[in-house]
Design an enzyme around this catalytic site. Structure first.
Site, PDB file in Angstrom:
ATOM      1  NE  ARG A  83     -28.698 -60.213 -14.718  1.00 52.28           N
ATOM      2  CZ  ARG A  83     -27.393 -60.442 -14.512  1.00 52.28           C
ATOM      3  NH1 ARG A  83     -26.638 -60.851 -15.518  1.00 52.28           N
ATOM      4  NH2 ARG A  83     -26.855 -60.282 -13.328  1.00 52.28           N
ATOM      5  CG  HIS A  92     -25.831 -62.006  -8.928  1.00 52.62           C
ATOM      6  ND1 HIS A  92     -26.761 -63.028  -8.934  1.00 52.62           N
ATOM      7  CD2 HIS A  92     -26.363 -61.013  -9.690  1.00 52.62           C
ATOM      8  CE1 HIS A  92     -27.803 -62.668  -9.658  1.00 52.62           C
ATOM      9  NE2 HIS A  92     -27.590 -61.458 -10.126  1.00 52.62           N
TER      10      HIS A  92
END
Length: 307
Positions: free
Chosen positions: A255, A278
């Site tokens: 990631r 996010h």
């Protein structure tokens, strides 16, 4: 500890144990933290909880970072954990009417230094993916598809193992993932990840599913059930050993590498934010620090007057 401080501390710990169901391990940690706090208060002449001021709590926090003859200095994270106990203690006293105000509420914990996410170069990613696909067994096809997907869409390991077959839309080259807070996002699926996932679904998943009782999960274990997060960790660690890659790699390494490589390739940080899921762009911006570090390294090694 003075009698009044001891009584107040025991009252809070009993509240946590009886009414909040806090574990014995946490209670012991809080007890140690408050014992050190009480020792500090006594050294500055404070003998009752009601006599504590915000400045004194800030002074205690500073003493944790500086250390003493009896106690070594604490790292930012450890000092912040100790402050959690102190703040919880004073909040409890204010709510119970033992003090007139919560004097610890405005004392901010120290911020630990930002740690750069661990990313590996593309060449190492490719070695890792190749090592995961060794052989033509159902497990090897699954492992290659899993790692291609983790790197190809930047998914968290929990998002990847939580995928169901209906979440994949190979016709439109996309995948639906459910992230933190049950927030969904649709991610584009690149050609390498699509090919690996397609091969797995056609050539491997039916054989793995035959050993189970039927599940919608994309990634299956040898018993036909949903692959666990722990098993996904084992997959990447096994592949890393086969590829003879240095350091400790985890699913999150892929990631991190996904985000770093996108930014290195010129992707906008807000696009990367959406891809990673996010909530704040501030979280994503830490990846830009990785690229800046790489720029510094290239500059230092290449420019004739850099050193």
């Amino acid at each position: 500890m003075t009698t009044e401080l001891e009584r107040a501390t025991r009252g809070w710990l009993d509240h946590l144990r009886v009414e909040r169901g806090v574990s014995a391990h946490t209670l012991r940690a809080y007890s140690r933290d408050l014992r050190r706090y009480a020792e500090y208060l006594l050294t500055i002449g404070v003998t009752t909880p009601s006599g504590v001021t915000e400045q004194q709590i800030a002074g205690f926090l500073a003493s944790l970072r500086e250390g003493s003859a009896e106690h070594p200095p604490l790292a930012a994270a450890s000092a912040a954990r100790t402050l959690v106990a102190v703040r919880g203690f004073h909040k409890f006293l204010a709510l119970e009417g033992e003090t007139t105000a919560d004097v610890a509420s405005a004392v901010a914990p120290p911020r630990p230094p930002a740690r750069l996410p661990k990313a590996i170069p593309l060449a190492q990613v490719e070695r890792l993916l190749a090592a995961a696909g060794v052989g033509d067994t159902p497990a090897s096809l699954r492992d290659r598809a899993l790692l291609e997907l983790l790197y190809g869409i930047g998914a968290r390991v929990s998002e990847a193992v939580g995928l169901d077959v209906d979440d994949l839309d190979l016709a439109s080259d996309s995948v639906r993932v459910v992230g933190k807070g049950d927030k969904e996002r649709i991610l584009p699926l690149g050609s390498f990840a699509k090919e690996a996932v397609s091969n797995y679904l056609v050539r491997a998943r039916p054989a793995l599913a035959a050993a189970g009782k039927g599940t919608a999960a994309v990634f299956l274990n040898q018993r036909g059930g949903r692959l666990s997060r722990q098993s996904a960790w084992t997959v990447i660690q096994t592949a890393a050993q086969r590829a003879d890659l240095p350091g400790h790699l985890s699913p999150h390494t892929l990631r991190h590498s996904f985000a770093t490589h996108l930014l290195d390739g010129g992707a906008d940080v807000r696009v990367v934010q959406e891809l990673l899921g996010h909530a704040s762009v501030t979280t994503t911006q830490i990846y830009t620090m990785v690229s800046v570090q790489q720029l510094r390294e290239v500059f230092a090694s290449s420019h004739p007057r850099a050193r």
